[in-house]
Design an enzyme around this catalytic site. Structure first.
Site, PDB file in Angstrom:
ATOM      1  N   HIS A 142       0.771  -1.051   0.061  1.00  0.00           N
ATOM      2  CA  HIS A 142      -0.009   0.023   0.032  1.00  0.00           C
ATOM      3  C   HIS A 142       0.740   1.182   0.025  1.00  0.00           C
ATOM      4  CE1 HIS A 142      -3.067   2.617   1.838  1.00  0.00           C
ATOM      5  NE2 HIS A 142      -3.672   2.026   0.622  1.00  0.00           N
ATOM      6  N   LYS A 316      -4.608  10.321   5.695  1.00  0.00           N
ATOM      7  CA  LYS A 316      -3.989   9.607   7.017  1.00  0.00           C
ATOM      8  C   LYS A 316      -3.174  10.362   7.527  1.00  0.00           C
ATOM      9  CE  LYS A 316      -4.003   6.758   2.786  1.00  0.00           C
ATOM     10  NZ  LYS A 316      -5.352   6.434   2.927  1.00  0.00           N
ATOM     11  N   ASP A 321      -0.735  16.489  20.578  1.00  0.00           N
ATOM     12  CA  ASP A 321      -0.422  17.515  21.396  1.00  0.00           C
ATOM     13  C   ASP A 321       0.469  18.619  20.556  1.00  0.00           C
ATOM     14  OD1 ASP A 321      -1.647  16.333  23.649  1.00  0.00           O
ATOM     15  OD2 ASP A 321       0.235  15.302  24.190  1.00  0.00           O
TER      16      ASP A 321
END
Length: 396
Positions: A142, A316, A321
């Site tokens: 992929h 994706k 944070d």
């Protein structure tokens, strides 16, 4: 009765093939974590801008062009891509094109023959073979990697086709995230391409200076992580455990494993704000429904889940944070965790992460918030599809 017995035996053989294939493959593979590098990174979220830059970089190639894609189509954008590769090969540039056998299933032999006759070296990766045929049939490479002259690299979620520039009316605007890399990190993309090319063709490319020229260090610290179906789950659990205030996840498919789901719930219980962005539309059967049982538990625990309606969301991304950002090829699903070969880029640069965060915020603005009330009002048909999807969630 005989037919039923035959079907049962066939299913048992497929299951046995899959289990043995997994066991053998896991014993032979390892995660590849590249060193921390410093590169210059350019962030793309629109296909037209990416492909304009990408085709221009290919046009300027002098020595080699190495490309790995999961999907290449046969539409006008793909033809432009093929024509450019053939042109460069005729100019004497080394051109290698590697595509996934299942992802690019149906690619006409006439296209492949035309590429090869022009001097392009073409190969399929992940051809299913015996033994363990059914297991290998279900595995995918992929990754999307391009390396040009050892100096420019590309990695991310885009493939080659008209839908990726928003020209498929079924999906409309296509949202994806892709990186252009210049600097130290290009050598790692080159190394990974060499590895994938060797697996597919048995040809080991020589690591000479023409493939690994000296490059200047960039300004953005990052590293690449290449996984082969057995290590990404633990990586993502580790990333989630690092979150102290906020965790953002964007993925077209959301089918977490038990360990990843537990990590998400633990994060919510310790006060981390968890925001998840997925598409409203679906591009594959049942993947949309497979996410809903997970959504219910996360919503009850306080997660914020949004569905992108301005086209199709294929990006994706993970942001923790505002200190770490992951952009790559892996989806947030069991297929990427346990089957696919993927490559991700972990970025440690606050200013670059701020740029990505701005883009993600814009995509959240073009999304609708999913609520528990909406979840409870699902139809019986929708609930039935969810039940079926859960049974085969590892294969979606």
């Amino acid at each position: 009765m005989v037919v039923l017995l035959f079907i049962v035996i066939l299913l048992l053989l497929i299951v046995l093939d899959d289990k043995l294939g997994q066991k053998i493959y896991r014993s032979k593979t390892a995660q590849k974590e590249y060193p921390m590098r410093n590169s210059n990174l350019t962030f793309f979220k629109h296909g037209k801008r990416l492909f304009n830059d990408y085709f221009e970089a290919i046009q300027q190639a002098k020595h080699h062009i190495h490309i790995l894609f999961y999907i290449v189509k046969t539409d006008h954008i793909s033809q432009q891509f093929y024509d450019l590769l053939k042109q460069k090969a005729k100019e004497g540039v080394e051109v290698r094109l590697l595509v996934d056998r299942i992802g690019s299933f149906g690619l006409p032999k006439t296209v492949i023959r035309s590429l090869q006759e022009s001097g392009v070296k073409f190969a399929y990766t992940h051809r299913p073979t015996f033994p363990y045929f059914f297991y290998k049939l279900n595995r995918r490479n992929h990754r999307k990697i391009t390396v040009i002259d050892g100096k420019i690299g590309y990695i991310g979620g885009f493939n080659i086709g008209k839908e990726y520039i928003g020209q498929d009316p079924k999906f409309g605007e296509w949202r994806d995230y892709h990186l252009k890399v210049t600097g130290e990190g290009v050598q790692d993309l080159q190394t990974q391409f060499f590895d994938d090319w060797a697996v597919a063709t048995k040809e080991k490319l020589v690591s000479k200076n023409d493939y690994f020229p000296e490059v200047e260090s960039g300004t953005i610290p990052h590293k690449f992580i290449a996984t082969n179906g057995h290590f990404l789950e633990n990586d993502y659990v580790h990333l989630i455990h690092q979150a102290k205030k906020e965790l953002i996840i964007g993925s077209p498919y959301f089918i977490p494993s038990k360990k990843v789901m537990k990590a998400l719930l633990d994060a919510l219980h310790r006060g981390v704000k968890v925001m998840i962005l997925v598409p409203l539309k679906a591009d594959h059967p049942l993947v949309k429904e497979a996410a809903f049982p997970y959504f219910y538990r996360l919503l009850k625990a306080g997660a914020h889940i949004y569905r992108f309606y301005q086209g199709f969301y294929h990006a994706k991304v993970i942001i923790i944070d505002d200190k770490l950002c992951d952009i790559g090829t892996a989806n947030f699903d069991k297929r990427s965790f346990f089957l696919n070969s993927e490559i991700n880029c972990y970025i440690h640069d606050k200013q670059f992460i701020k740029t990505v965060r701005t883009a993600v915020n814009q995509d959240f603005a073009d999304a609708e918030k999913l609520t528990l009330d909406f979840w409870r009002k699902r139809t019986l048909w929708e609930r039935g599809k969810e039940s079926v999807s859960m049974l085969i969630s590892g294969l979606l």
